[in-house]
Design a protein around this motif. Structure first.
Motif, PDB file in Angstrom:
ATOM      1  N   GLN A   3     -53.492 -12.747  -5.890  1.00  0.00           N
ATOM      2  CA  GLN A   3     -53.849 -13.114  -7.255  1.00  0.00           C
ATOM      3  C   GLN A   3     -53.532 -14.579  -7.480  1.00  0.00           C
ATOM      4  N   ASN A   6     -51.627 -15.199 -13.382  1.00  0.00           N
ATOM      5  CA  ASN A   6     -51.502 -14.082 -14.315  1.00  0.00           C
ATOM      6  C   ASN A   6     -51.859 -14.625 -15.703  1.00  0.00           C
ATOM      7  N   ALA A   8     -52.269 -13.158 -18.557  1.00  0.00           N
ATOM      8  CA  ALA A   8     -51.429 -12.639 -19.645  1.00  0.00           C
ATOM      9  C   ALA A   8     -50.139 -13.437 -19.771  1.00  0.00           C
ATOM     10  N   GLN A   9     -49.616 -13.897 -18.664  1.00  0.00           N
ATOM     11  CA  GLN A   9     -48.370 -14.664 -18.678  1.00  0.00           C
ATOM     12  C   GLN A   9     -48.578 -16.082 -19.212  1.00  0.00           C
ATOM     13  N   PHE A  10     -49.663 -16.715 -18.819  1.00  0.00           N
ATOM     14  CA  PHE A  10     -49.863 -18.120 -19.161  1.00  0.00           C
ATOM     15  C   PHE A  10     -50.800 -18.366 -20.343  1.00  0.00           C
ATOM     16  N   PRO A  12     -50.789 -15.942 -23.286  1.00  0.00           N
ATOM     17  CA  PRO A  12     -50.469 -14.685 -23.965  1.00  0.00           C
ATOM     18  C   PRO A  12     -51.208 -14.476 -25.284  1.00  0.00           C
ATOM     19  N   TYR A  15     -54.676 -13.253 -24.440  1.00  0.00           N
ATOM     20  CA  TYR A  15     -54.567 -11.884 -23.927  1.00  0.00           C
ATOM     21  C   TYR A  15     -54.352 -10.900 -25.083  1.00  0.00           C
ATOM     22  N   LYS A  16     -53.508 -11.265 -26.038  1.00  0.00           N
ATOM     23  CA  LYS A  16     -53.273 -10.409 -27.207  1.00  0.00           C
ATOM     24  C   LYS A  16     -54.563 -10.207 -28.003  1.00  0.00           C
ATOM     25  N   THR A 141     -59.500 -14.665 -11.048  1.00  0.00           N
ATOM     26  CA  THR A 141     -58.085 -14.714 -10.687  1.00  0.00           C
ATOM     27  C   THR A 141     -57.740 -13.837  -9.477  1.00  0.00           C
TER      28      THR A 141
END
Length: 147
Positions: A3, A6, A8-10, A12, A15-16, A141
């Motif tokens: 991968q 991420n 969602a990590q970078f 957020p 992603y929300k 990704t």
């Protein structure tokens, strides 16, 4: 394959927002089985192994048969889908393959409109757009099943 990042990590907040759209779809009038079929078919077209795996499993948990999951890739030739599901899958394919054509044909839209209410059609369009966005994240990704 490894991968790359991420999201969602970078990212957020983005992603929300995606998750909020998924919550909208879960509460919409569009049948859950139709949503999963849409997600599976678009993911097959886009080559997103992560999403094909996830939505096959989600559909199976929701009671979908193995046969219908196997036949999603060949839904036009399969007797296992209702006319409404066929209309949703046709619209999904047309909207997913926008680069291959000028526009979503009126006949495909009209067929979907015969089977779904306006709120359901709106949810259908949103569901197709969302899975295509998720697929682009997954493929770009290099998300792999189980990651």
């Amino acid at each position: 394959m490894t991968q790359r990042i991420n999201v969602a990590q970078f990212a957020p907040e983005a992603y929300k927002a995606f998750i909020a759209v998924e919550e909208f779809l879960a509460g919409s009038e569009l049948p859950h089985s139709t949503i999963e079929l849409i997600k599976l078919r678009a993911s097959q077209i886009n080559g997103c192994a992560f999403c094909v795996d996830m939505h096959s499993r989600d559909a199976k948990k929701a009671g979908e048969s193995d046969e219908r999951l196997w036949h999603t890739a060949v839904w036009r030739e399969s007797p296992l889908f209702t006319p409404a599901e066929r209309a949703a899958l046709a619209l999904t394919e047309e909207a997913t393959r926008l680069a291959d054509r000028e526009a979503v044909p009126d006949a495909v839209w009209q067929e979907a409109a015969e089977h779904y209410s306006k709120p359901q059609l709106a949810a259908l369009v949103v569901a197709v757009a969302m899975i295509n966005a998720w697929n682009r994240i997954g493929v770009t990704t290099r998300l792999t099943p189980g990651s």
